[in-house]
Scaffold this motif. Structure first.
Motif: not given
Length: 417
Positions: A320-323, A402-414
């Motif tokens: 989980n990239h959020a961690r 795209d611009c770099a993470y975390p700019c994209d709020t439309t992603c369907h992240n796994l």
């Protein structure tokens, strides 16, 4: 637009660890990850329309031509005929599913649908770029649409055998037998054709792009799409080259060099010529690269595999990239920068197309939610399906990065559980 997260439950992984170790463990985990990535939570919601289910077709006379799966069984494909304005248009999609790079894990692969017709599903859902519904697939819904099954373990590119272990490495012959049969079913009269593929199939679509184009008269519009097939020759978290080592095994074992561009082999070693960053400059047919900048498969299997992180310090982050901590995110940013640098010259050519979104995703053309849906990932308000369609039909020049993470709020992240 809110960011969507899809949870992949790794239930199969528990039993996997106890029976597989070393490179075989990684190859089979790759298989599991690849399969899991194709099934999103949204596809199980009852409100979703039922996808078209397409039966399997065995390739006639393939075995007589030596075109067989790893275990010697016949290869196959799924075909849904076109209609109306799409009756003479053809979309050929190459299935993905990792690779096998040692005798041991190729023998194991023979016992799965990735190595034997016996274990393949006999019907498959056609969703995303394969959907027959205009509201799900606006540009290709009424084309002749084909999914060629993957059962060789070398991106449809090997040509050898191992008699002692009864292994047939015949990816190139499978590819040719499938195309020959489809030509006999009307594809030779195509006025436009698109070769696509996902993951290992996305790599195959790059390898075979020019070969595909050469099979049609110059009057036929022919292009290629590689989805999640841009595997980087990148350094892993230990400073090693996990994917280079795996690819080296695939190329050597299956004699893939026979089917790689000679113009590349004149400059680089065969393993280097199996990497898209070195292949794309040798492709003359118009090619579109669709890739997540933080490709979920590469995060799991190339950048932070268990072999490079035996202590498991990356486990939470890669699940989980959020961690991830700041230094881990920076490692991913460096990976993205390498990707962008590797496509810089490619993007300058006018016939090429790009859609590189800053998501933790993999294979976005096959899944309906990421291909074309109400909440699909976007770059400049443009979903993947519209970008690919605009590029194929020359409606627009598409170089979407795209611009770099975390700019994209439309992603369907796994997210892996």
């Amino acid at each position: 637009m809110r960011m969507k997260v899809f949870v992949i439950a790794a239930l199969a992984f528990v039993s996997l660890v106890s029976v597989i170790d070393g490179s075989e463990h990684e190859a089979q985990l790759s298989e599991f990850v690849n399969d899991a990535l194709f099934s999103s939570v949204s596809s199980k919601q009852p409100s979703q329309p039922q996808p078209l289910m397409v039966p399997i077709t065995v390739i006639n006379g393939a075995a007589a031509k030596g075109a067989v799966c790893l275990d010697g069984t016949s290869p196959a494909y799924h075909f849904h005929p076109g209609s109306g304005s799409g009756a003479n248009s053809w979309l050929i999609h190459l299935e993905g599913g990792g690779w096998c790079n040692t005798i041991r894990n190729c023998v194991f692969r023979k016992t799965t649908r990735r190595g034997s017709f016996k274990f393949m599903e006999k019907t498959l859902p056609f969703t995303g770029i394969l959907s027959n519904k205009p509201e799900e697939n606006p540009d290709f819904f009424n084309w002749n649409r084909v999914k060629i099954r993957y059962c060789d373990g070398a991106s449809f590119a090997g040509d050898s055998q191992n008699e002692a272990n009864q292994l047939q490495f015949r990816g190139q012959k499978i590819w040719l037998a499938a195309i020959e049969e489809l030509m006999s079913k009307g594809m030779q009269k195509a006025n436009q054709a698109l070769l696509s593929g996902c993951s290992a199939g996305g790599l195959a679509s790059i390898i075979h792009c020019d070969e595909f184009g050469s099979m049609f008269p110059k009057s036929t519009k022919v292009k290629c799409l590689s989805d999640a097939g841009f595997f980087l020759d990148a350094v892993d978290v230990s400073g090693g080259h996990t994917l280079r080592n795996m690819f080296g095994g695939v190329v050597t074992l299956q004699e893939v060099q026979k089917n790689l561009p000679k113009s590349c082999l004149n400059q680089l070693d065969p393993t280097s010529c199996f990497f898209p960053q070195n292949l794309i400059q040798h492709v003359q047919t118009p090619l579109f690269l669709l890739n997540a900048a933080y490709d979920a498969w590469q995060v799991q299997e190339s950048l932070a595999p268990h072999s490079a992180d035996p202590s498991g310090s990356w486990n939470d982050c890669k699940a989980n990239h959020a961690r991830c901590n700041s230094s881990q995110i920076q490692f991913f940013q460096d990976f993205r920068n390498q990707l962008l640098n590797d496509v810089k010259d490619f993007s300058k050519s006018s016939p090429t197309g790009l859609f590189i979104n800053s998501c933790f995703a993999h294979c976005q053309s096959e899944r309906q939610d990421t291909w074309f849906a109400d909440d699909s990932p976007l770059i400049n308000d443009m979903p993947v399906a519209i970008a690919v369609g605009d590029w194929f039909f020359d409606r627009k020049t598409i170089k979407a990065i795209d611009c770099a993470y975390p700019c994209d709020t439309t992603c369907h992240n796994l997210v892996f559980k």
